[in-house]
Design an enzyme around this catalytic site. Structure first.
Site, PDB file in Angstrom:
ATOM      1  N   SER A 143       0.724  -1.264  -0.078  1.00  0.00           N
ATOM      2  CA  SER A 143       0.029  -0.032   0.029  1.00  0.00           C
ATOM      3  C   SER A 143       0.818   1.181  -0.146  1.00  0.00           C
ATOM      4  O   SER A 143       1.892   1.131   0.594  1.00  0.00           O
ATOM      5  CB  SER A 143      -0.916   0.082   1.173  1.00  0.00           C
ATOM      6  OG  SER A 143      -1.680   1.452   1.199  1.00  0.00           O
ATOM      7  N   TYR A 156      -2.090  -0.649  10.086  1.00  0.00           N
ATOM      8  CA  TYR A 156      -2.272  -1.112   8.861  1.00  0.00           C
ATOM      9  C   TYR A 156      -0.952  -0.779   8.206  1.00  0.00           C
ATOM     10  O   TYR A 156      -0.378  -1.273   7.441  1.00  0.00           O
ATOM     11  CB  TYR A 156      -3.488  -0.109   8.463  1.00  0.00           C
ATOM     12  CG  TYR A 156      -3.562  -0.547   6.755  1.00  0.00           C
ATOM     13  CD1 TYR A 156      -4.262  -1.557   6.183  1.00  0.00           C
ATOM     14  CD2 TYR A 156      -2.812   0.378   5.721  1.00  0.00           C
ATOM     15  CE1 TYR A 156      -4.680  -1.582   4.918  1.00  0.00           C
ATOM     16  CE2 TYR A 156      -3.023  -0.035   4.381  1.00  0.00           C
ATOM     17  CZ  TYR A 156      -3.900  -0.983   4.271  1.00  0.00           C
ATOM     18  OH  TYR A 156      -4.050  -1.030   2.758  1.00  0.00           O
TER      19      TYR A 156
HETATM   20  P1  NAD Z   1     -11.568  -5.776  -0.201  1.00  0.00           P
HETATM   21  O1  NAD Z   1     -12.135  -5.672   1.397  1.00  0.00           O
HETATM   22  O2  NAD Z   1     -12.671  -5.290  -0.934  1.00  0.00           O
HETATM   23  O3  NAD Z   1     -11.148  -7.250  -0.371  1.00  0.00           O
HETATM   24  C1  NAD Z   1     -10.275  -8.101   0.442  1.00  0.00           C
HETATM   25  C2  NAD Z   1     -10.595  -9.601   0.280  1.00  0.00           C
HETATM   26  O4  NAD Z   1      -9.872 -10.098   1.308  1.00  0.00           O
HETATM   27  C3  NAD Z   1     -12.341  -9.709   0.744  1.00  0.00           C
HETATM   28  O5  NAD Z   1     -12.684 -10.725  -0.040  1.00  0.00           O
HETATM   29  C4  NAD Z   1     -12.055 -10.355   2.151  1.00  0.00           C
HETATM   30  O6  NAD Z   1     -12.973 -11.197   2.485  1.00  0.00           O
HETATM   31  C5  NAD Z   1     -10.613 -11.110   2.003  1.00  0.00           C
HETATM   32  N1  NAD Z   1      -9.856 -11.247   3.333  1.00  0.00           N
HETATM   33  C6  NAD Z   1     -10.042 -10.405   4.267  1.00  0.00           C
HETATM   34  N2  NAD Z   1      -9.503 -11.078   5.698  1.00  0.00           N
HETATM   35  C7  NAD Z   1      -8.930 -12.334   5.032  1.00  0.00           C
HETATM   36  C8  NAD Z   1      -8.292 -13.420   5.760  1.00  0.00           C
HETATM   37  N3  NAD Z   1      -7.926 -13.220   7.063  1.00  0.00           N
HETATM   38  N4  NAD Z   1      -8.204 -14.431   5.017  1.00  0.00           N
HETATM   39  C9  NAD Z   1      -8.639 -14.542   3.725  1.00  0.00           C
HETATM   40  N5  NAD Z   1      -9.187 -13.709   3.074  1.00  0.00           N
HETATM   41  C10 NAD Z   1      -9.447 -12.578   3.608  1.00  0.00           C
HETATM   42  O7  NAD Z   1     -10.176  -5.199  -0.109  1.00  0.00           O
HETATM   43  P2  NAD Z   1      -9.565  -4.334  -1.384  1.00  0.00           P
HETATM   44  O8  NAD Z   1      -9.485  -2.832  -1.200  1.00  0.00           O
HETATM   45  O9  NAD Z   1      -9.622  -5.058  -2.442  1.00  0.00           O
HETATM   46  O10 NAD Z   1      -7.904  -4.579  -0.905  1.00  0.00           O
HETATM   47  C11 NAD Z   1      -7.151  -5.937  -1.400  1.00  0.00           C
HETATM   48  C12 NAD Z   1      -5.724  -5.481  -0.967  1.00  0.00           C
HETATM   49  O11 NAD Z   1      -5.315  -4.416  -1.485  1.00  0.00           O
HETATM   50  C13 NAD Z   1      -5.588  -5.562   0.760  1.00  0.00           C
HETATM   51  O12 NAD Z   1      -4.211  -5.949   0.834  1.00  0.00           O
HETATM   52  C14 NAD Z   1      -5.522  -4.009   0.775  1.00  0.00           C
HETATM   53  O13 NAD Z   1      -4.784  -3.686   1.874  1.00  0.00           O
HETATM   54  C15 NAD Z   1      -4.649  -3.458  -0.582  1.00  0.00           C
HETATM   55  N6  NAD Z   1      -4.967  -2.231  -0.787  1.00  0.00           N
HETATM   56  C16 NAD Z   1      -6.118  -1.697  -1.168  1.00  0.00           C
HETATM   57  C17 NAD Z   1      -6.340  -0.336  -1.570  1.00  0.00           C
HETATM   58  C18 NAD Z   1      -7.685   0.322  -2.082  1.00  0.00           C
HETATM   59  O14 NAD Z   1      -7.709   1.425  -2.032  1.00  0.00           O
HETATM   60  N7  NAD Z   1      -8.701  -0.482  -2.141  1.00  0.00           N
HETATM   61  C19 NAD Z   1      -5.236   0.540  -1.353  1.00  0.00           C
HETATM   62  C20 NAD Z   1      -4.028   0.119  -0.974  1.00  0.00           C
HETATM   63  C21 NAD Z   1      -3.704  -1.475  -0.652  1.00  0.00           C
END
Ligand code: NAD
Length: 258
Positions: A143, A156
């Site tokens: 991130s 985080y």
């Molecule tokens: P999201 O919440 O839409 O999807 C995350 C998925 O991970 C969900 O389907 C959830 O059920 C699953 N999950 C959560 N905990 C879990 C566990 N313990 N075991 C297995 N599955 C689990 O999130 P997103 O926004 O798509 O984020 C995906 C990745 O990208 C994450 O690592 C997040 O930190 C990173 N990220 C996202 C953003 C953003 O703006 N969306 C920015 C930077 C980083």
């Protein structure tokens, strides 16, 4: 002429919603088989129906912070699909705000570390044998919050900082057999990529979009596109790196009042 080569196998953690759902769809379209590993059974089942016309896709309910569940995930993948060539460590607690430092319980801090960082370690550990045999690769979701912060995001930010350090450590330990890279997204809108029961139509102001040097917020496909490249032979000379996908936000100098 049809391509008779077997489809290589990818595991996408957190692949049932958000960025992971887009990565799953993109990999299937590019000829991969995909095992979706997600803690949310409803979202995973929905994905199977959504994607099964694109190629072989399976779902296993897994909490990536639990070692026995992770071990079983990779065993099941191997038995049902074949040796793993690509691991996408995407699962995470995506809400960066854990509250004021003084109120941050040790258990809450620990859960961020367990899912966002230890989960990556466990998946790499249990996929390592296959990945070495197949000369595969790993892509970890970091991130931009590993690099800069808003208040009340300690757990985080620390977890994602750990992911970036783990990425270069793994690249050195697992080379030359396995390439390991990280993608650090900025603000990616995932509202329309949730399971049906929690999907929402996002609203964003003009300012939300225009503050980005590219003029808009990010989409899950912005990340999926880079995943396809990093997973391909075109990226064969690339390992141990972190790729920022943030519409230029972390390159923007911000002095208030100017
Ligand atoms: P999201 O919440 O839409 O999807 C995350 C998925 O991970 C969900 O389907 C959830 O059920 C699953 N999950 C959560 N905990 C879990 C566990 N313990 N075991 C297995 N599955 C689990 O999130 P997103 O926004 O798509 O984020 C995906 C990745 O990208 C994450 O690592 C997040 O930190 C990173 N990220 C996202 C953003 C953003 O703006 N969306 C920015 C930077 C980083």
């Amino acid at each position: 002429m049809t391509d008779s080569r077997p489809r290589p196998v990818a595991v996408v953690t957190g692949g049932a919603q958000g960025i992971g759902r887009a990565i799953t769809g993109a990999l299937l379209q590019q000829g991969w088989q995909v095992m979706i590993a997600d803690i949310d059974g409803e979202a995973g089942t929905e994905c199977i129906h959504l994607f099964d016309n694109l190629g072989p896709v399976l779902f296993q309910t897994v909490d990536v912070s639990r070692e026995e569940q992770v071990r079983q995930l990779f065993q099941a993948t191997r038995e049902q699909m074949g040796p793993i060539k690509l691991l996408i460590n995407n699962a995470g607690i995506a809400n960066p705000f854990s509250g004021p430092l003084e109120d941050l319980d040790l258990s809450n801090w620990q859960r961020y570390l367990d899912v966002n960082l230890t989960g990556v370690f466990l998946c790499c550990k249990h996929a390592a044998g296959d990945l070495r045999d197949t000369r595969g690769s790993i892509i970890n979701l970091g991130s931009t919050r590993a690099l800069q912060s808003e208040p009340d995001t300690e757990a985080y930010a620390a977890s994602k900082g750990g992911v970036l350090a783990l990425t270069h450590a793994l690249a050195i330990s697992m080379g030359p057999d396995v390439r390991v890279n990280a993608i650090s997204p900025g603000w990616i809108e995932v509202g329309e990529w949730q399971k049906t029961s929690s999907r929402y139509q996002p609203f964003h102001s003009d300012e939300d979009h225009e503050q980005h040097p590219v003029g808009r917020l990010g989409k899950p496909d912005d990340v999926a596109g880079l995943v396809l490249w990093l997973a391909s032979d075109l990226a064969g000379f690339v390992t141990g790196q972190n790729f920022v996908v943030d519409g230029g936000m972390t390159r923007k100098m911000i002095y208030q009042g100017n």
